[in-house]
Enzyme design. Structure first.
Site, PDB file in Angstrom:
ATOM      1  N   GLY A   1       0.957  -1.148  -0.175  1.00 16.61           N
ATOM      2  CA  GLY A   1       0.091  -0.075  -0.107  1.00 16.61           C
ATOM      3  C   GLY A   1       0.974   1.288  -0.053  1.00 16.61           C
TER       4      GLY A   1
ATOM      5  CB  THR B   1      -3.241 -13.170  -2.104  1.00 12.44           C
ATOM      6  OG1 THR B   1      -2.075 -14.187  -2.432  1.00 12.44           O
ATOM      7  CG2 THR B   1      -4.309 -13.982  -1.318  1.00 12.44           C
ATOM      8  CG  ASP B   2      -0.033 -16.336  -5.704  1.00 11.46           C
ATOM      9  OD1 ASP B   2      -0.203 -16.217  -4.422  1.00 11.46           O
ATOM     10  OD2 ASP B   2       1.100 -16.377  -6.214  1.00 11.46           O
ATOM     11  CD  GLU B   3      -0.269 -17.483   0.267  1.00 11.28           C
ATOM     12  OE1 GLU B   3      -0.860 -18.149   1.038  1.00 11.28           O
ATOM     13  OE2 GLU B   3       0.548 -17.055   0.431  1.00 11.28           O
TER      14      GLU B   3
ATOM     15  CE1 TYR C   1      -3.314 -12.804   3.608  1.00 13.38           C
ATOM     16  CE2 TYR C   1      -2.394 -14.783   2.120  1.00 13.38           C
ATOM     17  CZ  TYR C   1      -2.577 -13.203   2.394  1.00 13.38           C
ATOM     18  OH  TYR C   1      -2.441 -12.394   1.295  1.00 13.38           O
ATOM     19  CB  ALA C   2      -5.155 -18.887   1.546  1.00  9.24           C
TER      20      ALA C   2
ATOM     21  CE  LYS D   1      -6.237 -10.650   0.694  1.00  5.19           C
ATOM     22  NZ  LYS D   1      -6.389  -9.215   0.902  1.00  5.19           N
TER      23      LYS D   1
ATOM     24  CG  ASN E   1       5.421 -15.421  -2.671  1.00  8.22           C
ATOM     25  OD1 ASN E   1       4.261 -15.935  -2.940  1.00  8.22           O
ATOM     26  ND2 ASN E   1       5.551 -15.388  -1.290  1.00  8.22           N
TER      27      ASN E   1
ATOM     28  CG  LEU F   1      11.859 -16.427   1.858  1.00  9.68           C
ATOM     29  CD1 LEU F   1      12.238 -17.451   2.990  1.00  9.68           C
ATOM     30  CD2 LEU F   1      11.577 -16.978   0.718  1.00  9.68           C
TER      31      LEU F   1
ATOM     32  CG  HIS G   1       4.574 -24.965   3.138  1.00  7.31           C
ATOM     33  ND1 HIS G   1       5.980 -24.769   3.439  1.00  7.31           N
ATOM     34  CD2 HIS G   1       4.516 -23.719   2.415  1.00  7.31           C
ATOM     35  CE1 HIS G   1       6.808 -23.987   3.011  1.00  7.31           C
ATOM     36  NE2 HIS G   1       5.903 -23.251   2.288  1.00  7.31           N
TER      37      HIS G   1
HETATM   38  P1  NAD Z   1       1.255  -5.378   5.326  1.00  7.08           P
HETATM   39  O1  NAD Z   1       0.604  -6.594   6.278  1.00  7.08           O
HETATM   40  O2  NAD Z   1       2.395  -5.091   4.887  1.00  7.08           O
HETATM   41  O3  NAD Z   1       0.283  -4.251   5.761  1.00  7.08           O
HETATM   42  C1  NAD Z   1      -1.252  -4.272   5.992  1.00  7.08           C
HETATM   43  C2  NAD Z   1      -1.576  -2.901   6.170  1.00  7.08           C
HETATM   44  O4  NAD Z   1      -3.015  -2.942   6.625  1.00  7.08           O
HETATM   45  C3  NAD Z   1      -0.865  -2.360   7.542  1.00  7.08           C
HETATM   46  O5  NAD Z   1      -0.626  -1.106   7.129  1.00  7.08           O
HETATM   47  C4  NAD Z   1      -1.927  -2.554   8.460  1.00  7.08           C
HETATM   48  O6  NAD Z   1      -1.712  -1.365   9.709  1.00  7.08           O
HETATM   49  C5  NAD Z   1      -3.220  -2.444   7.715  1.00  7.08           C
HETATM   50  N1  NAD Z   1      -4.346  -2.785   8.358  1.00  7.08           N
HETATM   51  C6  NAD Z   1      -4.395  -4.154   8.898  1.00  7.08           C
HETATM   52  N2  NAD Z   1      -5.490  -4.478   9.311  1.00  7.08           N
HETATM   53  C7  NAD Z   1      -6.298  -3.453   9.174  1.00  7.08           C
HETATM   54  C8  NAD Z   1      -7.606  -3.058   9.514  1.00  7.08           C
HETATM   55  N3  NAD Z   1      -8.526  -4.090  10.373  1.00  7.08           N
HETATM   56  N4  NAD Z   1      -8.065  -1.630   9.146  1.00  7.08           N
HETATM   57  C9  NAD Z   1      -7.156  -0.810   8.659  1.00  7.08           C
HETATM   58  N5  NAD Z   1      -6.099  -1.304   8.405  1.00  7.08           N
HETATM   59  C10 NAD Z   1      -5.479  -2.513   8.659  1.00  7.08           C
HETATM   60  O7  NAD Z   1       0.392  -6.120   3.898  1.00  7.08           O
HETATM   61  P2  NAD Z   1       1.126  -6.253   2.396  1.00  7.08           P
HETATM   62  O8  NAD Z   1       2.167  -7.211   2.266  1.00  7.08           O
HETATM   63  O9  NAD Z   1       1.325  -4.827   1.946  1.00  7.08           O
HETATM   64  O10 NAD Z   1      -0.425  -6.769   1.801  1.00  7.08           O
HETATM   65  C11 NAD Z   1      -1.089  -5.755   1.375  1.00  7.08           C
HETATM   66  C12 NAD Z   1      -2.315  -6.492   0.708  1.00  7.08           C
HETATM   67  O11 NAD Z   1      -1.822  -7.151  -0.516  1.00  7.08           O
HETATM   68  C13 NAD Z   1      -3.087  -7.456   1.289  1.00  7.08           C
HETATM   69  O12 NAD Z   1      -4.189  -7.478   1.064  1.00  7.08           O
HETATM   70  C14 NAD Z   1      -2.396  -8.867   0.957  1.00  7.08           C
HETATM   71  O13 NAD Z   1      -3.180  -9.750   1.206  1.00  7.08           O
HETATM   72  C15 NAD Z   1      -2.201  -8.556  -0.430  1.00  7.08           C
HETATM   73  N6  NAD Z   1      -1.126  -9.423  -1.074  1.00  7.08           N
HETATM   74  C16 NAD Z   1       0.199  -9.446  -0.518  1.00  7.08           C
HETATM   75  C17 NAD Z   1       1.316  -9.937  -1.191  1.00  7.08           C
HETATM   76  C18 NAD Z   1       2.743 -10.229  -0.385  1.00  7.08           C
HETATM   77  O14 NAD Z   1       3.370 -11.082  -1.031  1.00  7.08           O
HETATM   78  N7  NAD Z   1       2.765  -9.160   0.641  1.00  7.08           N
HETATM   79  C19 NAD Z   1       1.038 -10.758  -2.253  1.00  7.08           C
HETATM   80  C20 NAD Z   1      -0.273 -10.654  -2.823  1.00  7.08           C
HETATM   81  C21 NAD Z   1      -1.214  -9.932  -2.305  1.00  7.08           C
HETATM   82  O1  DAU Z   2       1.687 -15.603  -2.674  1.00  7.20           O
HETATM   83  C1  DAU Z   2       1.177 -14.374  -2.391  1.00  7.20           C
HETATM   84  C2  DAU Z   2       1.260 -14.192  -0.754  1.00  7.20           C
HETATM   85  O2  DAU Z   2       2.828 -14.212  -0.425  1.00  7.20           O
HETATM   86  C3  DAU Z   2       0.688 -12.987  -0.151  1.00  7.20           C
HETATM   87  O3  DAU Z   2      -0.608 -13.289  -0.218  1.00  7.20           O
HETATM   88  C4  DAU Z   2       1.010 -13.017   1.481  1.00  7.20           C
HETATM   89  O4  DAU Z   2       0.291 -11.977   2.042  1.00  7.20           O
HETATM   90  C5  DAU Z   2       2.416 -12.883   1.551  1.00  7.20           C
HETATM   91  O5  DAU Z   2       2.814 -13.015   3.121  1.00  7.20           O
HETATM   92  C6  DAU Z   2       3.114 -14.211   0.965  1.00  7.20           C
HETATM   93  O6  DAU Z   2       2.662 -15.472   1.433  1.00  7.20           O
HETATM   94  P1  DAU Z   2       3.897 -16.517   1.549  1.00  7.20           P
HETATM   95  O7  DAU Z   2       3.441 -17.635   2.661  1.00  7.20           O
HETATM   96  O8  DAU Z   2       4.147 -17.207   0.369  1.00  7.20           O
HETATM   97  O9  DAU Z   2       5.161 -15.737   2.279  1.00  7.20           O
HETATM   98  P2  DAU Z   2       6.209 -15.989   3.094  1.00  7.20           P
HETATM   99  O10 DAU Z   2       7.314 -14.935   2.946  1.00  7.20           O
HETATM  100  O11 DAU Z   2       5.837 -16.083   4.418  1.00  7.20           O
HETATM  101  O12 DAU Z   2       6.972 -17.354   2.765  1.00  7.20           O
HETATM  102  C7  DAU Z   2       7.433 -17.527   1.486  1.00  7.20           C
HETATM  103  C8  DAU Z   2       7.812 -19.020   1.227  1.00  7.20           C
HETATM  104  O13 DAU Z   2       9.134 -19.271   2.250  1.00  7.20           O
HETATM  105  C9  DAU Z   2       6.891 -19.876   1.711  1.00  7.20           C
HETATM  106  O14 DAU Z   2       7.214 -21.110   0.870  1.00  7.20           O
HETATM  107  C10 DAU Z   2       7.363 -20.259   3.078  1.00  7.20           C
HETATM  108  C11 DAU Z   2       8.969 -20.242   3.259  1.00  7.20           C
HETATM  109  N1  DAU Z   2       9.406 -19.707   4.401  1.00  7.20           N
HETATM  110  C12 DAU Z   2       8.935 -18.546   5.009  1.00  7.20           C
HETATM  111  C13 DAU Z   2       9.508 -18.049   6.150  1.00  7.20           C
HETATM  112  C14 DAU Z   2       8.860 -16.708   6.874  1.00  7.20           C
HETATM  113  C15 DAU Z   2      10.699 -20.050   5.039  1.00  7.20           C
HETATM  114  O15 DAU Z   2      10.963 -21.166   4.583  1.00  7.20           O
HETATM  115  N2  DAU Z   2      11.082 -19.804   6.109  1.00  7.20           N
HETATM  116  C16 DAU Z   2      10.485 -18.621   7.017  1.00  7.20           C
HETATM  117  O16 DAU Z   2      11.160 -18.408   7.963  1.00  7.20           O
END
Ligand code: NAD
Ligand code: DAU
Length: 337
Positions: free
Chosen positions: A16, A127-129, A151-152, A155, A180, A191, A278
């Site tokens: 964001g 998300t792709d999840e 989580y998934a 979403k 991701n 990660l 996983h």
């Molecule tokens: P993040 O955890 O870094 O940020 C989430 C933000 O939402 C934070 O600023 C938090 O304060 C705010 N928030 C949480 N609960 C809230 C609530 N109830 N009301 C208002 N604000 C609230 O997340 P991110 O990684 O930036 O992900 C953003 C979006 O993208 C999410 O919807 C996530 O599902 C999606 N997404 C993330 C990834 C990824 O790899 N990080 C990939 C695909 C989709």
């Molecule tokens: O695919 C999109 C998603 O990617 C988003 O929707 C989520 O918000 C975001 O958190 C992310 O989910 P993942 O579970 O894929 O992300 P994470 O970084 O937690 O993990 C990536 C991969 O690495 C997964 O296979 C788990 C593994 N992992 C993760 C952590 C934190 C490890 O092996 N060790 C670790 O300590």
């Protein structure tokens, strides 16, 4: 000049905040209101560079709070983009309730306000999840959704409500499903930032199971630009996949991060108990978003190197985080592994 105004929920998080920085820089006629509850993942430092911009406004509030949402959505907004979520799979296994509240209830509350105020566009960041484990090939937008973590599933619950509002009320919604994401300002529980900061601190990194799981990596600014592109050019009612096109195993990512931080495998890597349930592999077909005119620009090797350089330079950003709430979380998450 009269500005268009977008409401960005969750704008103080990782993706964001990239979105807000980019759209303010690239669209002179745009103003942004961020509505964010400032959970552990929300950080005002992420938007320090736009805090003084007169086109930027911040409101502290929870998307599951109908009063706060009604006030923010009703305040001259043309579009709403919902980034707000509990976003970490491991935390959803420890404590799923917050995920239902924000990702499901919060989405519902936003949809009701968008409908009531007749907002022209609502984009749900997903998300792709939600597609679940993909053994072969790549997910397309109308594939069935089979989420497998709390989580998934939360979403997916949000996505289904969003689609239902289009079918039932004609609410002009759009959904993006990103893969991701990595880059600067990512909370160091995920990660890439966990491994980079642990390696920079001289700590070990915990690889879950055999590390053969596959994810498709997307640079954060490419993800943010994709969301803006779909908001402005997408067709209401449609879902758009945003994949990076960079499939890597976790072991491959780990090797690359070791190389970029100058650490060795033997001194740094621990294989730990796998994440329950996983998913082995995610893969997205992003042809639909490409047809709309979006394509990721950042080369993966360059993006990862820039990300490591950013964490190296910005200890002032991540050290305070790692010494706070994060420490308890890390103990809960990894102590028994
Ligand atoms: P993040 O955890 O870094 O940020 C989430 C933000 O939402 C934070 O600023 C938090 O304060 C705010 N928030 C949480 N609960 C809230 C609530 N109830 N009301 C208002 N604000 C609230 O997340 P991110 O990684 O930036 O992900 C953003 C979006 O993208 C999410 O919807 C996530 O599902 C999606 N997404 C993330 C990834 C990824 O790899 N990080 C990939 C695909 C989709
Ligand atoms: O695919 C999109 C998603 O990617 C988003 O929707 C989520 O918000 C975001 O958190 C992310 O989910 P993942 O579970 O894929 O992300 P994470 O970084 O937690 O993990 C990536 C991969 O690495 C997964 O296979 C788990 C593994 N992992 C993760 C952590 C934190 C490890 O092996 N060790 C670790 O300590």
């Amino acid at each position: 000049m009269a500005h268009r105004r977008w409401l960005v929920t969750g704008g103080l998080g990782f993706i964001g905040s990239s979105f807000v920085r980019l759209v303010l820089a690239e669209r002179a006629d745009l103003a942004i209101t961020v509505l964010d509850a400032l959970t552990y993942a929300g950080n005002p430092a992420n938007l320090a560079e736009v805090a003084a911009d007169p086109r930027y406004r911040f409101v502290k509030g929870d998307i599951a709070d109908a009063k706060a949402v009604d006030a923010a959505v009703g305040d001259g907004v043309d579009a709403v983009v919902n980034f707000a979520a509990e976003s970490h799979v491991d935390r959803s296994i420890l404590d799923p309730e917050a995920f239902i509240r924000t990702d499901v209830m919060g989405t519902h509350v936003l949809l009701e306000a968008v409908r009531r105020h007749g907002i022209a566009r609502f984009l749900q960041v997903s998300t792709d999840e939600v597609y679940g484990d993909v053994e072969q090939g790549a997910s397309v937008e109308d594939d069935p959704i089979r989420p497998r973590s709390p989580y998934a599933a939360s979403k997916a619950g949000g996505d289904l409500q969003v689609l239902a509002y289009f079918a039932t009320f004609g609410t002009p919604i759009l959904i993006t499903r990103g893969s991701n994401t990595y880059g600067p300002y990512q909370y160091p529980e995920k990660l890439v930032p966990l491994f980079v900061t642990n390696l920079l601190e001289g700590e070990t990194v915990p690889v879950y199971g055999d590390g053969g799981q596959i994810r498709d990596w997307l640079y954060v600014d490419d993800h943010a630009r994709g969301i803006a592109h779909v908001l402005e050019h997408g067709t209401p009612g449609e879902v758009y996949n945003l994949g990076g096109g960079n499939s890597r195993t976790n072991l491959e990512i780990t090797h690359e991060l070791l190389r970029l931080t100058g650490r060795t495998w033997d001194e740094s890597v621990r294989h730990v108990t796998d994440r329950p349930g996983h998913d082995r592999r995610y893969a997205l077909d992003s042809a639909k978003a490409r047809t709309l005119g979006w394509t990721p620009r950042v080369d993966f090797a360059a993006g990862l190197a820039d990300t490591v350089a950013w964490y190296r330079a910005r200890e002032d950003w991540w050290r305070p985080i790692k010494s706070g709430e994060f420490r308890d979380y890390y103990r809960r998450q990894y102590a028994l592994r």
